[in-house]
Design a protein around this motif. Structure first.
Motif, mmCIF file in Angstrom:
data_model
loop_
_atom_site.group_PDB
_atom_site.id
_atom_site.type_symbol
_atom_site.label_atom_id
_atom_site.label_comp_id
_atom_site.label_asym_id
_atom_site.label_seq_id
_atom_site.Cartn_x
_atom_site.Cartn_y
_atom_site.Cartn_z
ATOM 1 N N GLY A 103 -0.514 -14.249 6.094
ATOM 2 C CA GLY A 103 -1.859 -13.870 5.678
ATOM 3 C C GLY A 103 -2.185 -12.441 6.014
ATOM 4 N N VAL A 104 -1.815 -11.996 7.232
ATOM 5 C CA VAL A 104 -2.076 -10.612 7.637
ATOM 6 C C VAL A 104 -1.309 -9.640 6.754
ATOM 7 N N LEU A 105 -0.032 -9.905 6.556
ATOM 8 C CA LEU A 105 0.770 -8.996 5.740
ATOM 9 C C LEU A 105 0.230 -8.922 4.318
ATOM 10 N N SER A 106 -0.166 -10.058 3.768
ATOM 11 C CA SER A 106 -0.746 -10.088 2.427
ATOM 12 C C SER A 106 -2.014 -9.246 2.359
ATOM 13 N N ILE A 107 -2.866 -9.369 3.364
ATOM 14 C CA ILE A 107 -4.095 -8.576 3.406
ATOM 15 C C ILE A 107 -3.775 -7.091 3.407
ATOM 16 N N LEU A 108 -2.844 -6.692 4.277
ATOM 17 C CA LEU A 108 -2.509 -5.266 4.388
ATOM 18 C C LEU A 108 -1.926 -4.729 3.087
ATOM 19 N N LEU A 109 -1.090 -5.519 2.433
ATOM 20 C CA LEU A 109 -0.486 -5.070 1.179
ATOM 21 C C LEU A 109 -1.499 -4.964 0.051
ATOM 22 N N GLN A 110 -2.526 -5.817 0.090
ATOM 23 C CA GLN A 110 -3.482 -5.870 -1.007
ATOM 24 C C GLN A 110 -4.752 -5.048 -0.790
ATOM 25 N N THR A 111 -4.989 -4.561 0.420
ATOM 26 C CA THR A 111 -6.279 -3.887 0.673
ATOM 27 C C THR A 111 -6.145 -2.539 1.377
ATOM 28 N N THR A 112 -4.922 -2.117 1.705
ATOM 29 C CA THR A 112 -4.759 -0.842 2.397
ATOM 30 C C THR A 112 -3.680 0.003 1.714
ATOM 31 N N LEU A 113 -3.741 1.307 1.961
ATOM 32 C CA LEU A 113 -2.776 2.226 1.367
ATOM 33 C C LEU A 113 -2.489 3.365 2.352
ATOM 34 N N PRO A 114 -1.727 3.059 3.423
ATOM 35 C CA PRO A 114 -1.432 4.095 4.410
ATOM 36 C C PRO A 114 -0.409 5.117 3.930
ATOM 37 N N HIS A 115 0.404 4.770 2.942
ATOM 38 C CA HIS A 115 1.513 5.623 2.507
ATOM 39 C C HIS A 115 1.036 6.975 1.988
ATOM 40 N N THR A 116 -0.104 7.001 1.328
ATOM 41 C CA THR A 116 -0.623 8.244 0.758
ATOM 42 C C THR A 116 -1.685 8.887 1.647
#
Length: 452
Positions: A99-112
């Motif tokens: 669930g945590v990983l899914s949230i981070l992938l779908q709501t955050t964008l640290p790469h840019t």
């Protein structure tokens, strides 16, 4: 030291003793679910057959059953209450870690650089770092210390948020503000990406056992709204309460998502919190089933639209319906009663043993709920060295505080502190393990001329 290290007594393991796993209840629920040739909902798009691909959000009847349980039996919100949840506010998943990983992938964008920083309450759950690093937050993790019995270091958190905001303004033009790289142009482009994210376990925290006060939750929400920050709340232990009567479903403290929902007046808002919940702690971890709860349908729908979900449907279709059946039939009450009864006894025995066998100035609190207690040895004692001696000499494994650091922003928890779990060991093992720990501490005190 690994939680799977060979040991006669293992205080590291954070899962139920095998005898506490509800084998018969799960078999009964599975049989009830799968024995009929067909069910009324098998061909419904929002539900579907238990053994086929599920809908993206997960079966509607399961989401509805979870809401009925939470609204009515657990939190006891009256009809019309602004805190109440609805099925469309939930997205089903395969447990809190996924669930945590899914949230981070779908709501955050640290790469840019769009999402500027992640904050993690410290000491923290020892495996959560991997989720953040997998999602691109390597080098972008800040530890925020717990403070007192029910709060965090808000002065530090706000100072850091202001710092990163100021830094972003100075670098305007150099930091990517575009989210198009994570937006599918063939879908609704209205995707919410947050500037900051904070991870916490608000009730009976892993590893410290502390719980946020209502004031702390409200203050966190105020900061989240001010700085466009998403609060990921691991709400996984709050039904394991040992202070309320054991013969009823306990009433947990209000979750951050409830407060967020009841005070958010913006109809276009996605909210600033997600309750990342699971049935691993209150039924069985092998089921690998949990859910995201958000303030409305917007963020729940976004989470359900991840590529893996739209390809294969909800990731735990069968297991979600097994849990739904357990909830629907009321079996969850018996399971919770068993767990809470056993854990309450173990919590008391553990606390009494610590007071009896460890150095007099050792700091620990009675476990009020959840699995864990955070034990801090007196000044001069080396918790890591003592733990290694304890393991080599007596084959007793404990989780040293060094396991609960935020990577890249360590606080040296391992020097003095240890996390102990009550979920796996029986009473006799708890007493024996703490007594052996005390003997090693006494030897260490004599060697280093310390007060025992």
């Amino acid at each position: 030291m690994s939680m799977d290290a060979p040991a006669l007594i293992n205080f590291f393991k954070g899962h139920p003793s095998y005898r506490l796993l509800p084998n018969a209840a799960v078999v009964k629920a599975t049989t009830e679910l799968l024995t009929p040739t067909e069910r009324d909902y098998d061909s419904e798009t929002i539900n579907r057959h238990p053994l086929t691909y599920g809908s993206d959000e997960g079966a509607f009847w399961v989401r509805d059953t979870i809401c009925q349980f939470n609204n009515g039996k657990a939190f006891k919100f009256p009809n019309g209450s602004p805190y109440r949840s609805k099925p469309e506010y939930l997205n089903l998943n395969s447990g809190a870690s996924y669930g945590v990983l899914s949230i981070l992938l779908q709501t955050t964008l640290p790469h840019t650089g769009y999402t500027r920083q992640a904050f993690i309450i410290s000491p923290t759950y020892f495996l959560i770092n991997d989720c953040f690093i997998d999602a691109g937050f390597g080098g972008k993790l800040t530890a925020v210390s717990e403070e007192g019995e029910d709060s965090i270091d808000f002065d530090f958190l706000e100072e850091r948020l202001a710092h990163f905001e100021s830094e972003a303004r100075r670098n305007d033009g150099d930091v990517g503000n575009d989210t198009s790289c994570v937006t599918n142009p063939t879908k609704n482009p209205n995707k919410k990406v947050y500037r900051y994210v904070l991870y916490c376990v608000p009730t009976y925290a892993n590893p410290s056992g502390m719980s946020f006060s209502l004031e702390t939750k409200k203050k966190l929400l105020d900061l989240a709204r001010k700085y466009d920050m998403l609060i990921i709340a691991d709400d996984v232990y709050d039904l394991l309460n040992y202070e309320q009567p054991l013969d009823t479903i306990p009433t947990p403290p209000m979750r951050i998502v409830h407060l967020d929902r009841s005070t958010n007046t913006d109809s276009e808002s996605f909210g600033n919190s997600i309750s990342n919940a699971t049935f691993s702690k209150i039924i069985a971890p092998g089921l690998r089933f949990g859910y995201h709860e958000t303030i409305n349908s917007k963020l729940a729908h976004q989470l359900s639209e991840g590529g893996a979900n739209t390809s294969g449907g909800t990731p735990s279709q069968l297991n979600s319906m097994i849990v739904g059946t357990l909830l629907k039939e009321g079996t969850i009450s018996e399971i919770l009663y068993t767990l809470r009864s056993v854990y309450k006894v173990r919590a008391t025995i553990l606390y009494d043993s610590i007071k009896k066998f460890l150095p007099r100035a050792t700091k620990c609190e009675m476990i009020k709920g959840g699995y864990f207690v955070w034990v801090t040895l007196p000044e001069g004692y080396d918790a890591a060295e003592i733990g290694n001696i304890l393991n080599k000499k007596h084959q007793v494994v404990m989780a040293n505080g060094s396991n609960f650091e935020v990577i890249g922003d360590e606080k040296n928890w391992g020097q003095s502190s240890v996390r102990l779990s009550i979920s796996f060991l029986e009473v006799s093992q708890i007493v024996d393990g703490i007594q052996l720990w005390g003997e090693v501490c006494k030897d260490f005190a004599q060697l280093h001329v310390l007060t025992f």
